[in-house]
Design a protein around this motif. Structure first.
Motif, mmCIF file in Angstrom:
data_model
loop_
_atom_site.group_PDB
_atom_site.id
_atom_site.type_symbol
_atom_site.label_atom_id
_atom_site.label_comp_id
_atom_site.label_asym_id
_atom_site.label_seq_id
_atom_site.Cartn_x
_atom_site.Cartn_y
_atom_site.Cartn_z
ATOM 1 N N VAL A 98 0.842 -1.197 0.000
ATOM 2 C CA VAL A 98 0.000 0.000 0.000
ATOM 3 C C VAL A 98 0.880 1.252 0.000
ATOM 4 O O VAL A 98 2.013 1.232 0.466
ATOM 5 C CB VAL A 98 -0.943 0.027 1.222
ATOM 6 C CG1 VAL A 98 -1.892 -1.164 1.191
ATOM 7 C CG2 VAL A 98 -0.164 0.050 2.531
ATOM 8 N N ARG A 99 0.302 2.339 -0.522
ATOM 9 C CA ARG A 99 0.968 3.648 -0.519
ATOM 10 C C ARG A 99 0.318 4.497 0.567
ATOM 11 O O ARG A 99 -0.910 4.659 0.591
ATOM 12 C CB ARG A 99 0.811 4.328 -1.886
ATOM 13 C CG ARG A 99 1.389 5.760 -1.927
ATOM 14 C CD ARG A 99 1.026 6.480 -3.222
ATOM 15 N NE ARG A 99 1.429 7.879 -3.171
ATOM 16 C CZ ARG A 99 2.581 8.350 -3.642
ATOM 17 N NH1 ARG A 99 3.438 7.526 -4.222
ATOM 18 N NH2 ARG A 99 2.872 9.635 -3.548
ATOM 19 N N ILE A 100 1.128 5.047 1.466
ATOM 20 C CA ILE A 100 0.624 5.804 2.607
ATOM 21 C C ILE A 100 1.044 7.273 2.486
ATOM 22 O O ILE A 100 2.187 7.577 2.132
ATOM 23 C CB ILE A 100 1.154 5.235 3.930
ATOM 24 C CG1 ILE A 100 0.766 3.771 4.075
ATOM 25 C CG2 ILE A 100 0.632 6.049 5.112
ATOM 26 C CD1 ILE A 100 -0.704 3.523 4.192
ATOM 27 N N GLY A 101 0.116 8.162 2.792
ATOM 28 C CA GLY A 101 0.427 9.585 2.764
ATOM 29 C C GLY A 101 -0.393 10.355 3.782
ATOM 30 O O GLY A 101 -1.228 9.796 4.501
ATOM 31 N N SER A 149 -6.487 15.836 -1.331
ATOM 32 C CA SER A 149 -5.208 15.753 -2.026
ATOM 33 C C SER A 149 -4.135 15.267 -1.066
ATOM 34 O O SER A 149 -4.218 15.509 0.148
ATOM 35 C CB SER A 149 -4.791 17.123 -2.585
ATOM 36 O OG SER A 149 -5.715 17.590 -3.539
ATOM 37 N N GLU A 150 -3.124 14.604 -1.615
ATOM 38 C CA GLU A 150 -2.003 14.160 -0.792
ATOM 39 C C GLU A 150 -1.111 15.357 -0.475
ATOM 40 O O GLU A 150 -0.577 15.999 -1.375
ATOM 41 C CB GLU A 150 -1.203 13.085 -1.522
ATOM 42 C CG GLU A 150 -0.117 12.461 -0.657
ATOM 43 C CD GLU A 150 0.660 11.379 -1.383
ATOM 44 O OE1 GLU A 150 0.298 10.199 -1.265
ATOM 45 O OE2 GLU A 150 1.632 11.745 -2.099
ATOM 46 N N ALA A 151 -0.957 15.636 0.803
ATOM 47 C CA ALA A 151 -0.111 16.746 1.224
ATOM 48 C C ALA A 151 1.344 16.321 1.323
ATOM 49 O O ALA A 151 2.247 17.122 1.059
ATOM 50 C CB ALA A 151 -0.593 17.287 2.565
ATOM 51 N N ALA A 152 1.579 15.066 1.719
ATOM 52 C CA ALA A 152 2.948 14.562 1.859
ATOM 53 C C ALA A 152 2.932 13.044 1.744
ATOM 54 O O ALA A 152 1.992 12.385 2.197
ATOM 55 C CB ALA A 152 3.560 14.993 3.180
ATOM 56 N N PHE A 153 3.960 12.521 1.154
ATOM 57 C CA PHE A 153 4.111 11.073 0.980
ATOM 58 C C PHE A 153 4.887 10.519 2.169
ATOM 59 O O PHE A 153 5.923 11.061 2.548
ATOM 60 C CB PHE A 153 4.857 10.799 -0.326
ATOM 61 C CG PHE A 153 5.215 9.362 -0.562
ATOM 62 C CD1 PHE A 153 4.241 8.388 -0.682
ATOM 63 C CD2 PHE A 153 6.549 8.982 -0.665
ATOM 64 C CE1 PHE A 153 4.577 7.063 -0.909
ATOM 65 C CE2 PHE A 153 6.897 7.656 -0.897
ATOM 66 C CZ PHE A 153 5.903 6.695 -1.015
ATOM 67 N N ILE A 154 4.391 9.431 2.763
ATOM 68 C CA ILE A 154 5.086 8.791 3.878
ATOM 69 C C ILE A 154 5.889 7.584 3.411
ATOM 70 O O ILE A 154 7.038 7.397 3.780
ATOM 71 C CB ILE A 154 4.097 8.379 4.979
ATOM 72 C CG1 ILE A 154 3.365 9.596 5.524
ATOM 73 C CG2 ILE A 154 4.832 7.662 6.114
ATOM 74 C CD1 ILE A 154 2.292 9.268 6.541
#
Length: 240
Positions: A103-106, A197-202
Protein backbone atom coordinates in the motif's frame (compact mmCIF):
# COMPACT_ATOMS: atom_id res chain seq x y z
CA UNK A 1 0.13 -7.06 -8.73
CA UNK A 2 -2.78 -7.33 -6.27
CA UNK A 3 -5.20 -8.41 -9.00
CA UNK A 4 -2.84 -11.11 -10.27
CA UNK A 5 -2.30 -12.44 -6.76
CA UNK A 6 -6.04 -12.53 -6.11
CA UNK A 7 -6.62 -14.53 -9.29
CA UNK A 8 -3.90 -16.97 -8.33
CA UNK A 9 -5.45 -17.39 -4.91
CA UNK A 10 -8.94 -18.00 -6.22
CA UNK A 11 -7.87 -20.63 -8.73
CA UNK A 12 -5.38 -22.44 -6.57
CA UNK A 13 -6.12 -26.07 -5.65
CA UNK A 14 -6.75 -27.07 -2.07
CA UNK A 15 -3.58 -28.54 -0.65
CA UNK A 16 -3.67 -31.90 1.08
CA UNK A 17 -2.94 -31.69 4.80
CA UNK A 18 -4.36 -31.65 8.27
CA UNK A 19 -6.58 -28.69 9.19
CA UNK A 20 -5.56 -26.99 12.43
CA UNK A 21 -7.59 -24.78 14.76
CA UNK A 22 -5.92 -21.56 13.64
CA UNK A 23 -7.71 -18.29 14.42
CA UNK A 24 -7.05 -15.03 12.62
CA UNK A 25 -7.99 -11.52 13.68
CA UNK A 26 -8.55 -8.59 11.37
CA UNK A 27 -10.25 -5.18 11.52
CA UNK A 28 -13.12 -3.42 9.78
CA UNK A 29 -10.99 -1.22 7.52
CA UNK A 30 -12.34 -1.02 3.95
CA UNK A 31 -11.39 -1.73 1.25
CA UNK A 32 -8.73 -4.00 2.79
CA UNK A 33 -10.89 -5.89 5.31
CA UNK A 34 -14.55 -5.17 6.04
CA UNK A 35 -17.94 -6.68 6.85
CA UNK A 36 -20.78 -6.36 4.34
CA UNK A 37 -24.07 -8.08 5.16
CA UNK A 38 -22.20 -10.12 7.79
CA UNK A 39 -19.75 -11.37 5.15
CA UNK A 40 -16.04 -10.58 5.37
CA UNK A 41 -14.86 -8.91 2.18
CA UNK A 42 -11.89 -6.94 0.91
CA UNK A 43 -8.40 -7.34 -0.52
CA UNK A 44 -6.96 -8.95 2.62
CA UNK A 45 -9.64 -11.64 3.21
CA UNK A 46 -9.62 -12.67 -0.46
CA UNK A 47 -5.89 -13.23 -0.37
CA UNK A 48 -5.96 -14.93 3.04
CA UNK A 49 -8.78 -17.30 2.03
CA UNK A 50 -6.91 -18.28 -1.13
CA UNK A 51 -3.73 -18.71 0.88
CA UNK A 52 -5.61 -20.92 3.38
CA UNK A 53 -6.75 -23.17 0.54
CA UNK A 54 -3.18 -23.48 -0.67
CA UNK A 55 -2.01 -24.32 2.86
CA UNK A 56 -4.83 -26.81 3.43
CA UNK A 57 -6.15 -24.81 6.38
CA UNK A 58 -9.52 -23.40 7.43
CA UNK A 59 -8.87 -20.62 9.97
CA UNK A 60 -11.61 -18.92 11.92
CA UNK A 61 -11.51 -15.17 11.12
CA UNK A 62 -12.78 -12.68 13.71
CA UNK A 63 -13.26 -8.94 13.06
CA UNK A 64 -12.32 -6.69 15.99
CA UNK A 65 -11.20 -3.10 16.59
CA UNK A 66 -7.54 -2.94 15.63
CA UNK A 67 -6.11 -2.30 19.11
CA UNK A 68 -7.96 -5.33 20.52
CA UNK A 69 -7.08 -7.54 17.54
CA UNK A 70 -3.42 -6.58 17.92
CA UNK A 71 -3.49 -7.44 21.64
CA UNK A 72 -5.22 -10.79 21.19
CA UNK A 73 -2.92 -11.79 18.33
CA UNK A 74 0.03 -11.80 20.74
CA UNK A 75 -1.52 -13.89 23.48
CA UNK A 76 -1.85 -17.52 22.38
CA UNK A 77 -0.51 -20.09 19.90
CA UNK A 78 -2.01 -20.67 16.44
CA UNK A 79 -3.26 -17.08 16.27
CA UNK A 80 -2.58 -14.63 13.45
CA UNK A 81 -3.49 -11.09 12.40
CA UNK A 82 -3.84 -9.42 8.98
CA UNK A 83 -3.36 -7.07 7.14
CA UNK A 84 -0.45 -5.69 9.15
CA UNK A 85 2.65 -3.64 8.36
CA UNK A 86 5.99 -5.00 9.59
CA UNK A 87 7.40 -1.97 11.38
CA UNK A 88 10.67 -1.97 13.39
CA UNK A 89 8.72 -1.87 16.66
CA UNK A 90 6.57 -4.85 15.65
CA UNK A 91 9.21 -7.00 14.00
CA UNK A 92 10.12 -9.00 17.11
CA UNK A 93 6.56 -9.13 18.42
CA UNK A 94 5.27 -11.53 15.75
CA UNK A 95 6.34 -14.18 13.25
CA UNK A 96 5.75 -12.96 9.71
CA UNK A 97 4.28 -14.39 6.50
CA UNK A 98 4.38 -12.21 3.41
CA UNK A 99 4.34 -9.78 1.98
CA UNK A 100 0.81 -10.34 0.71
CA UNK A 101 0.31 -6.91 -0.91
CA UNK A 102 1.64 -3.34 -0.86
CA UNK A 103 0.00 0.00 0.00
CA UNK A 104 0.97 3.65 -0.52
CA UNK A 105 0.62 5.80 2.61
CA UNK A 106 0.43 9.59 2.76
CA UNK A 107 -0.94 12.56 4.65
CA UNK A 108 -4.13 13.92 3.07
CA UNK A 109 -5.71 17.35 3.24
CA UNK A 110 -8.82 18.89 1.73
CA UNK A 111 -7.93 20.08 -1.76
CA UNK A 112 -8.64 23.73 -1.00
CA UNK A 113 -5.66 23.58 1.38
CA UNK A 114 -3.35 21.84 -1.09
CA UNK A 115 -1.63 25.17 -1.81
CA UNK A 116 -0.11 24.97 1.67
CA UNK A 117 1.95 21.94 0.59
CA UNK A 118 3.78 22.95 -2.57
CA UNK A 119 7.35 22.33 -1.45
CA UNK A 120 9.52 19.23 -1.51
CA UNK A 121 8.19 16.21 0.33
CA UNK A 122 10.53 16.91 3.26
CA UNK A 123 9.29 20.50 3.40
CA UNK A 124 5.68 19.33 3.30
CA UNK A 125 6.33 16.88 6.14
CA UNK A 126 7.85 19.70 8.18
CA UNK A 127 4.74 21.83 7.59
CA UNK A 128 2.59 18.90 8.63
CA UNK A 129 4.45 18.70 11.95
CA UNK A 130 3.16 22.19 12.75
CA UNK A 131 -0.57 21.77 12.04
CA UNK A 132 -3.02 21.39 14.88
CA UNK A 133 -4.33 17.87 14.37
CA UNK A 134 -3.40 14.81 12.30
CA UNK A 135 -5.80 11.86 12.45
CA UNK A 136 -4.15 8.43 12.72
CA UNK A 137 -5.55 5.04 13.60
CA UNK A 138 -5.03 4.13 17.25
CA UNK A 139 -2.38 1.42 17.42
CA UNK A 140 -1.89 1.45 13.65
CA UNK A 141 1.37 1.54 11.73
CA UNK A 142 0.81 5.21 10.89
CA UNK A 143 0.91 6.16 14.56
CA UNK A 144 4.24 4.38 15.02
CA UNK A 145 5.78 5.65 11.79
CA UNK A 146 4.80 9.29 12.35
CA UNK A 147 5.96 9.16 15.95
CA UNK A 148 9.32 7.90 14.66
CA UNK A 149 9.34 10.89 12.29
CA UNK A 150 9.00 13.22 15.33
CA UNK A 151 5.33 14.10 14.88
CA UNK A 152 3.74 15.22 18.14
CA UNK A 153 0.36 16.42 16.82
CA UNK A 154 -1.35 13.05 16.32
CA UNK A 155 -5.02 12.52 17.10
CA UNK A 156 -5.36 8.76 17.67
CA UNK A 157 -8.78 7.59 16.55
CA UNK A 158 -10.55 4.23 16.87
CA UNK A 159 -13.22 4.55 14.15
CA UNK A 160 -11.16 5.10 11.01
CA UNK A 161 -14.28 4.70 8.84
CA UNK A 162 -15.48 8.18 9.86
CA UNK A 163 -12.10 9.83 9.28
CA UNK A 164 -12.76 11.19 5.77
CA UNK A 165 -16.12 12.65 6.81
CA UNK A 166 -14.47 14.41 9.75
CA UNK A 167 -11.57 15.64 7.60
CA UNK A 168 -14.05 17.23 5.19
CA UNK A 169 -15.89 18.80 8.14
CA UNK A 170 -12.65 20.39 9.34
CA UNK A 171 -12.29 18.25 12.45
CA UNK A 172 -8.75 17.30 11.41
CA UNK A 173 -6.10 19.25 9.51
CA UNK A 174 -4.63 16.11 7.96
CA UNK A 175 -5.45 12.41 7.74
CA UNK A 176 -2.84 9.65 7.53
CA UNK A 177 -4.09 6.89 5.23
CA UNK A 178 -3.57 5.09 1.91
CA UNK A 179 -4.62 6.21 -1.55
CA UNK A 180 -6.75 3.06 -1.91
CA UNK A 181 -8.62 3.74 1.32
CA UNK A 182 -9.15 7.37 0.38
CA UNK A 183 -10.65 6.45 -3.01
CA UNK A 184 -12.93 3.87 -1.40
CA UNK A 185 -14.20 6.17 1.32
CA UNK A 186 -14.79 9.04 -1.11
CA UNK A 187 -17.11 6.73 -3.02
CA UNK A 188 -18.83 5.68 0.21
CA UNK A 189 -19.35 9.33 1.20
CA UNK A 190 -20.71 10.15 -2.25
CA UNK A 191 -18.02 12.72 -3.03
CA UNK A 192 -15.32 12.98 -5.67
CA UNK A 193 -11.90 11.75 -4.62
CA UNK A 194 -10.66 15.10 -5.93
CA UNK A 195 -12.01 16.87 -2.83
CA UNK A 196 -8.87 15.61 -1.05
CA UNK A 197 -5.21 15.75 -2.03
CA UNK A 198 -2.00 14.16 -0.79
CA UNK A 199 -0.11 16.75 1.22
CA UNK A 200 2.95 14.56 1.86
CA UNK A 201 4.11 11.07 0.98
CA UNK A 202 5.09 8.79 3.88
CA UNK A 203 6.03 5.60 2.06
CA UNK A 204 5.02 2.32 0.44
CA UNK A 205 4.54 -0.50 2.90
CA UNK A 206 4.23 -4.23 2.50
CA UNK A 207 1.28 -5.86 4.26
CA UNK A 208 1.68 -9.19 6.04
CA UNK A 209 -0.04 -12.00 7.87
CA UNK A 210 1.58 -12.17 11.32
CA UNK A 211 1.48 -15.00 13.86
CA UNK A 212 1.95 -14.89 17.62
CA UNK A 213 5.42 -15.77 18.86
CA UNK A 214 4.01 -18.86 20.60
CA UNK A 215 2.74 -20.31 17.31
CA UNK A 216 4.91 -23.28 16.25
CA UNK A 217 7.54 -22.28 13.71
CA UNK A 218 6.41 -25.18 11.50
CA UNK A 219 2.91 -23.66 11.29
CA UNK A 220 4.27 -20.28 10.23
CA UNK A 221 6.56 -21.91 7.68
CA UNK A 222 3.63 -23.87 6.23
CA UNK A 223 1.80 -20.62 5.48
CA UNK A 224 4.91 -18.95 4.07
CA UNK A 225 5.57 -21.97 1.84
CA UNK A 226 2.00 -21.77 0.56
CA UNK A 227 2.45 -18.09 -0.27
CA UNK A 228 5.76 -18.81 -1.99
CA UNK A 229 4.07 -21.43 -4.18
CA UNK A 230 1.39 -18.93 -5.19
CA UNK A 231 4.04 -16.33 -6.05
CA UNK A 232 5.99 -18.92 -8.03
CA UNK A 233 2.93 -19.80 -10.13
CA UNK A 234 2.18 -16.13 -10.59
CA UNK A 235 5.73 -15.47 -11.83
CA UNK A 236 5.54 -18.41 -14.24
CA UNK A 237 2.27 -17.10 -15.74
CA UNK A 238 3.44 -13.48 -15.89
CA UNK A 239 7.19 -13.47 -16.65
CA UNK A 240 8.76 -10.02 -16.58
Amino acid sequence: MIKRLLLCCFFSFVAIGNVTATEFYTEDFPPYNYLENDELRGIGPKIIKGLAQEAGEDPKITVLPWARAYKYAQEKPDVGIFSIVKTPKREDVFQWVGPIYTVRIGLYTITENKHLYQGTNDENLEKARKVGDIAVQLGGAGEELLTTLKFQNLNKIVNINKALFLLLKGRYDLLETSDTYMAYMAKEEGVSVEVVSEAAFIGQYDMYLAFSKSTPVATVQKWQDALDRIHKRQAAKNPS
